[in-house]
Design a protein around this motif. Structure first.
Motif, PDB file in Angstrom:
ATOM      1  N   GLY A  78       6.783   5.050 -11.047  1.00 41.93           N
ATOM      2  CA  GLY A  78       5.862   4.121 -11.949  1.00 41.93           C
ATOM      3  C   GLY A  78       6.456   2.710 -11.330  1.00 41.93           C
ATOM      4  O   GLY A  78       5.382   1.636 -11.289  1.00 41.93           O
ATOM      5  N   VAL A  79       7.533   2.456 -11.185  1.00 34.96           N
ATOM      6  CA  VAL A  79       8.054   1.072 -10.662  1.00 34.96           C
ATOM      7  C   VAL A  79       7.364   0.809  -9.620  1.00 34.96           C
ATOM      8  O   VAL A  79       6.729  -0.406  -9.276  1.00 34.96           O
ATOM      9  CB  VAL A  79       9.547   0.976 -10.743  1.00 34.96           C
ATOM     10  N   GLN A  80       7.322   1.668  -8.841  1.00 34.74           N
ATOM     11  CA  GLN A  80       6.582   1.530  -7.222  1.00 34.74           C
ATOM     12  C   GLN A  80       5.048   1.293  -7.436  1.00 34.74           C
ATOM     13  O   GLN A  80       4.803   0.320  -6.924  1.00 34.74           O
ATOM     14  CB  GLN A  80       6.994   2.635  -6.407  1.00 34.74           C
ATOM     15  N   PHE A  81       4.515   1.949  -8.313  1.00 33.38           N
ATOM     16  CA  PHE A  81       3.227   1.829  -8.431  1.00 33.38           C
ATOM     17  C   PHE A  81       2.699   0.471  -9.123  1.00 33.38           C
ATOM     18  O   PHE A  81       1.823  -0.352  -8.647  1.00 33.38           O
ATOM     19  CB  PHE A  81       2.576   2.796  -9.361  1.00 33.38           C
ATOM     20  N   VAL A  82       3.358  -0.029 -10.308  1.00 30.91           N
ATOM     21  CA  VAL A  82       3.129  -1.185 -11.018  1.00 30.91           C
ATOM     22  C   VAL A  82       3.622  -2.430  -9.944  1.00 30.91           C
ATOM     23  O   VAL A  82       2.821  -3.457  -9.691  1.00 30.91           O
ATOM     24  CB  VAL A  82       3.995  -1.264 -12.257  1.00 30.91           C
ATOM     25  N   THR A  84       1.401  -2.659  -6.996  1.00 33.66           N
ATOM     26  CA  THR A  84       0.135  -3.237  -7.338  1.00 33.66           C
ATOM     27  C   THR A  84       0.204  -4.628  -7.801  1.00 33.66           C
ATOM     28  O   THR A  84      -0.809  -5.751  -7.240  1.00 33.66           O
ATOM     29  CB  THR A  84      -0.567  -2.635  -8.690  1.00 33.66           C
ATOM     30  N   MET A  85       1.171  -5.000  -8.286  1.00 32.48           N
ATOM     31  CA  MET A  85       1.333  -6.555  -8.631  1.00 32.48           C
ATOM     32  C   MET A  85       1.530  -7.500  -7.353  1.00 32.48           C
ATOM     33  O   MET A  85       1.038  -8.542  -7.081  1.00 32.48           O
ATOM     34  CB  MET A  85       2.702  -6.856  -9.575  1.00 32.48           C
ATOM     35  N   LEU A  86       2.272  -6.867  -6.346  1.00 32.35           N
ATOM     36  CA  LEU A  86       2.530  -7.418  -4.989  1.00 32.35           C
ATOM     37  C   LEU A  86       1.178  -7.500  -4.484  1.00 32.35           C
ATOM     38  O   LEU A  86       0.707  -8.735  -3.637  1.00 32.35           O
ATOM     39  CB  LEU A  86       3.442  -6.726  -4.285  1.00 32.35           C
ATOM     40  N   ALA A  87       0.168  -6.612  -4.376  1.00 32.49           N
ATOM     41  CA  ALA A  87      -1.087  -6.383  -3.711  1.00 32.49           C
ATOM     42  C   ALA A  87      -1.895  -7.778  -4.257  1.00 32.49           C
ATOM     43  O   ALA A  87      -2.634  -8.045  -3.485  1.00 32.49           O
ATOM     44  CB  ALA A  87      -1.462  -5.090  -3.867  1.00 32.49           C
ATOM     45  N   SER A 128       0.814  -1.271   0.038  1.00 35.38           N
ATOM     46  CA  SER A 128       0.122  -0.019   0.112  1.00 35.38           C
ATOM     47  C   SER A 128       1.079   1.114  -0.027  1.00 35.38           C
ATOM     48  O   SER A 128       0.558   2.171  -0.886  1.00 35.38           O
ATOM     49  CB  SER A 128      -0.833   0.009   1.303  1.00 35.38           C
ATOM     50  N   VAL A 129       1.798   1.303   0.915  1.00 37.22           N
ATOM     51  CA  VAL A 129       2.814   2.473   0.763  1.00 37.22           C
ATOM     52  C   VAL A 129       3.406   2.923  -0.517  1.00 37.22           C
ATOM     53  O   VAL A 129       3.529   3.837  -0.763  1.00 37.22           O
ATOM     54  CB  VAL A 129       3.555   2.499   2.005  1.00 37.22           C
ATOM     55  N   PHE A 130       3.699   1.793  -1.105  1.00 33.90           N
ATOM     56  CA  PHE A 130       4.216   2.055  -2.478  1.00 33.90           C
ATOM     57  C   PHE A 130       3.440   2.309  -3.706  1.00 33.90           C
ATOM     58  O   PHE A 130       3.794   3.179  -4.441  1.00 33.90           O
ATOM     59  CB  PHE A 130       5.302   0.659  -3.109  1.00 33.90           C
TER      60      PHE A 130
END
Length: 172
Positions: free
Chosen positions: A62-66, A69-72, A14-16
């Motif tokens: 962008g890397v943090q968002f993608v 999201t993938m991890l979540a 979530s933080v990322f």
């Protein structure tokens, strides 16, 4: 996937995800902070202008968002955890140099953020090593190599027996 993973991965991510969205939308405040770390990174990336720190900050977001999201969502969790860990190191090195602050309150605040990021880094390392109870790649490779070696030994034995039987049937 266990309930623990279903809950823990989105919490860790979530933080990322939120920081990634904010960084993509509004990289400005992060650019001056990232200048010192951006120069050595852009020199190693082909096609990157050495002075385009804003683009690098947006890529990081962008890397943090993608990856977040993938991890979540539990998609490629080991790879996405490693990607997030890789973005966290330069962010921490650039933004939370608590040892450079003279004001005790600012120093303490930056120290808290620094160690929070180290804690997140540790959690991401654990997530990147989590095989969900299945054997890891190293074990699987070793296991396949052992089975292949056993198959070769069996084939060699069968070939020897077949050759011996053939020799015994041949007239001399």
């Amino acid at each position: 996937m266990t309930i623990l993973r279903r809950v823990a991965r989105p919490l860790l991510a979530s933080v990322f995800v939120t920081a990634g969205v904010d960084t993509i939308r509004n990289p400005g405040p992060r650019v001056p902070i990232a200048e010192e770390v951006a120069a050595p990174v852009t020199q190693r990336l082909p096609g990157m202008d050495e002075h385009d720190t804003e683009q690098l900050v947006r890529i990081n977001g962008g890397v943090q968002f993608v990856a977040g999201t993938m991890l979540a969502l539990g998609r490629l969790p080991r790879l996405s955890s490693l990607a997030l860990a890789a973005t966290l190191l330069p962010t921490t090195a650039a933004a939370h140099k608590f040892w450079e602050f003279d004001d005790p309150a600012q120093r303490k605040q930056q120290q808290i953020h620094f160690f929070k990021n180290l804690s997140l880094f540790g959690g991401l390392l654990l997530a990147s090593a989590d095989t969900e109870g299945r054997p890891g790649l190293v074990w699987r490779a070793r296991h396949r190599a052992e089975h292949a070696g056993a198959a070769v030994r069996r084939s060699r034995g069968e070939a020897r027996r077949s050759a011996k039987a053939t020799r015994e049937r041949l007239p001399v």
